[in-house]
Design a protein around this motif. Structure first.
Motif, PDB file in Angstrom:
ATOM      1  N   GLY A   7      15.107 -31.106  64.697  1.00 21.34           N
ATOM      2  CA  GLY A   7      15.735 -30.840  62.958  1.00 21.34           C
ATOM      3  C   GLY A   7      16.951 -30.963  63.202  1.00 21.34           C
ATOM      4  O   GLY A   7      17.609 -31.335  63.347  1.00 21.34           O
ATOM      5  N   ASN A   8      17.131 -30.157  61.460  1.00 23.23           N
ATOM      6  CA  ASN A   8      17.931 -31.141  60.813  1.00 23.23           C
ATOM      7  C   ASN A   8      18.029 -31.837  60.675  1.00 23.23           C
ATOM      8  O   ASN A   8      19.595 -32.532  60.343  1.00 23.23           O
ATOM      9  CB  ASN A   8      19.155 -30.205  61.641  1.00 23.23           C
ATOM     10  CG  ASN A   8      20.255 -29.290  60.240  1.00 23.23           C
ATOM     11  OD1 ASN A   8      20.020 -29.214  59.274  1.00 23.23           O
ATOM     12  ND2 ASN A   8      21.694 -29.281  61.196  1.00 23.23           N
ATOM     13  N   VAL A   9      17.413 -33.014  60.423  1.00 23.34           N
ATOM     14  CA  VAL A   9      17.327 -34.179  60.413  1.00 23.34           C
ATOM     15  C   VAL A   9      17.839 -34.769  58.831  1.00 23.34           C
ATOM     16  O   VAL A   9      16.767 -34.087  57.846  1.00 23.34           O
ATOM     17  CB  VAL A   9      16.313 -34.869  60.871  1.00 23.34           C
ATOM     18  CG1 VAL A   9      16.432 -36.643  60.855  1.00 23.34           C
ATOM     19  CG2 VAL A   9      15.783 -35.172  62.697  1.00 23.34           C
ATOM     20  N   GLU A  10      19.020 -35.522  58.155  1.00 20.71           N
ATOM     21  CA  GLU A  10      18.936 -34.955  57.232  1.00 20.71           C
ATOM     22  C   GLU A  10      17.465 -36.217  55.862  1.00 20.71           C
ATOM     23  O   GLU A  10      16.967 -37.016  56.713  1.00 20.71           O
ATOM     24  CB  GLU A  10      20.079 -37.037  56.635  1.00 20.71           C
ATOM     25  CG  GLU A  10      20.321 -36.879  55.761  1.00 20.71           C
ATOM     26  CD  GLU A  10      20.458 -36.116  54.605  1.00 20.71           C
ATOM     27  OE1 GLU A  10      20.835 -36.051  53.408  1.00 20.71           O
ATOM     28  OE2 GLU A  10      21.334 -35.190  54.881  1.00 20.71           O
ATOM     29  N   ALA A  11      17.251 -35.374  55.529  1.00 19.66           N
ATOM     30  CA  ALA A  11      16.097 -35.966  54.967  1.00 19.66           C
ATOM     31  C   ALA A  11      15.709 -37.190  54.356  1.00 19.66           C
ATOM     32  O   ALA A  11      15.264 -37.993  54.258  1.00 19.66           O
ATOM     33  CB  ALA A  11      15.911 -35.297  53.211  1.00 19.66           C
ATOM     34  N   ASP A  12      17.336 -38.223  54.378  1.00 17.87           N
ATOM     35  CA  ASP A  12      16.446 -39.460  53.713  1.00 17.87           C
ATOM     36  C   ASP A  12      17.048 -40.804  55.333  1.00 17.87           C
ATOM     37  O   ASP A  12      16.622 -41.992  54.506  1.00 17.87           O
ATOM     38  CB  ASP A  12      17.500 -39.725  52.354  1.00 17.87           C
ATOM     39  CG  ASP A  12      18.411 -40.355  52.778  1.00 17.87           C
ATOM     40  OD1 ASP A  12      19.227 -39.447  54.146  1.00 17.87           O
ATOM     41  OD2 ASP A  12      19.509 -40.717  52.463  1.00 17.87           O
ATOM     42  N   THR A  13      16.392 -39.881  56.155  1.00 12.69           N
ATOM     43  CA  THR A  13      17.025 -40.807  57.217  1.00 12.69           C
ATOM     44  C   THR A  13      15.449 -41.805  57.206  1.00 12.69           C
ATOM     45  O   THR A  13      14.348 -40.994  57.203  1.00 12.69           O
ATOM     46  CB  THR A  13      17.049 -39.629  59.124  1.00 12.69           C
ATOM     47  OG1 THR A  13      17.997 -39.563  58.284  1.00 12.69           O
ATOM     48  CG2 THR A  13      17.007 -41.087  59.904  1.00 12.69           C
ATOM     49  N   THR A  14      14.861 -42.727  58.171  1.00 12.29           N
ATOM     50  CA  THR A  14      14.397 -44.049  57.858  1.00 12.29           C
ATOM     51  C   THR A  14      13.949 -43.931  58.748  1.00 12.29           C
ATOM     52  O   THR A  14      14.535 -43.335  60.564  1.00 12.29           O
ATOM     53  CB  THR A  14      14.924 -44.955  57.343  1.00 12.29           C
ATOM     54  OG1 THR A  14      15.519 -46.212  58.107  1.00 12.29           O
ATOM     55  CG2 THR A  14      14.952 -44.932  55.752  1.00 12.29           C
ATOM     56  N   ASP A  15      12.233 -44.268  59.086  1.00 11.40           N
ATOM     57  CA  ASP A  15      11.536 -44.141  60.241  1.00 11.40           C
ATOM     58  C   ASP A  15      12.454 -45.011  61.579  1.00 11.40           C
ATOM     59  O   ASP A  15      12.976 -44.851  62.362  1.00 11.40           O
ATOM     60  CB  ASP A  15      10.657 -44.698  60.188  1.00 11.40           C
ATOM     61  CG  ASP A  15       9.510 -43.667  59.856  1.00 11.40           C
ATOM     62  OD1 ASP A  15      10.097 -42.724  59.453  1.00 11.40           O
ATOM     63  OD2 ASP A  15       8.490 -43.821  59.881  1.00 11.40           O
ATOM     64  N   ASP A  16      12.716 -46.367  60.772  1.00 13.96           N
ATOM     65  CA  ASP A  16      13.790 -47.292  61.203  1.00 13.96           C
ATOM     66  C   ASP A  16      14.658 -46.556  62.000  1.00 13.96           C
ATOM     67  O   ASP A  16      15.249 -46.528  62.868  1.00 13.96           O
ATOM     68  CB  ASP A  16      14.252 -48.361  60.825  1.00 13.96           C
ATOM     69  CG  ASP A  16      12.789 -49.210  60.426  1.00 13.96           C
ATOM     70  OD1 ASP A  16      12.026 -49.539  61.492  1.00 13.96           O
ATOM     71  OD2 ASP A  16      13.118 -49.815  59.753  1.00 13.96           O
TER      72      ASP A  16
END
Length: 85
Positions: A7-16
């Motif tokens: 939770g609270n992961v930056e929305a634009d963080t990619t899968d990679d």
């Protein structure tokens, strides 16, 4: 299959980026990813690990729980095993 909630992961963080981050701290590579937007303030992801037991993720969870990454403090929990029979 064991699952990990981040939770609270930056929305634009990619899968990679997620894969590289977790592997850096000893996690195996995840097999599935489900993005959970919620209200948009604290997006989350649910990561699935085929062939990995929940106790393995629990042993690694403390390495990244409450870690400050990409301007946010992560909340990481192992999802309890569900009986889908």
């Amino acid at each position: 299959m064991a699952e990990l909630w981040m939770g609270n992961v930056e929305a634009d963080t990619t899968d990679d980026e997620l894969r590289e981050f977790l592997c850096r701290y000893g996690f195996p590579a995840f097999d599935t990813i489900k993005r959970v937007e919620g209200t948009g303030e604290r997006p989350a992801v649910v990561l699935g690990f085929e062939g990995v037991e929940a106790h393995v993720l629990r042993a690694l969870q403390s390495r990244v729980h409450n870690m400050f990454w990409k301007g946010r403090t992560l909340v990481v929990q192992v999802v309890p095993t569900r009986d889908e029979t």
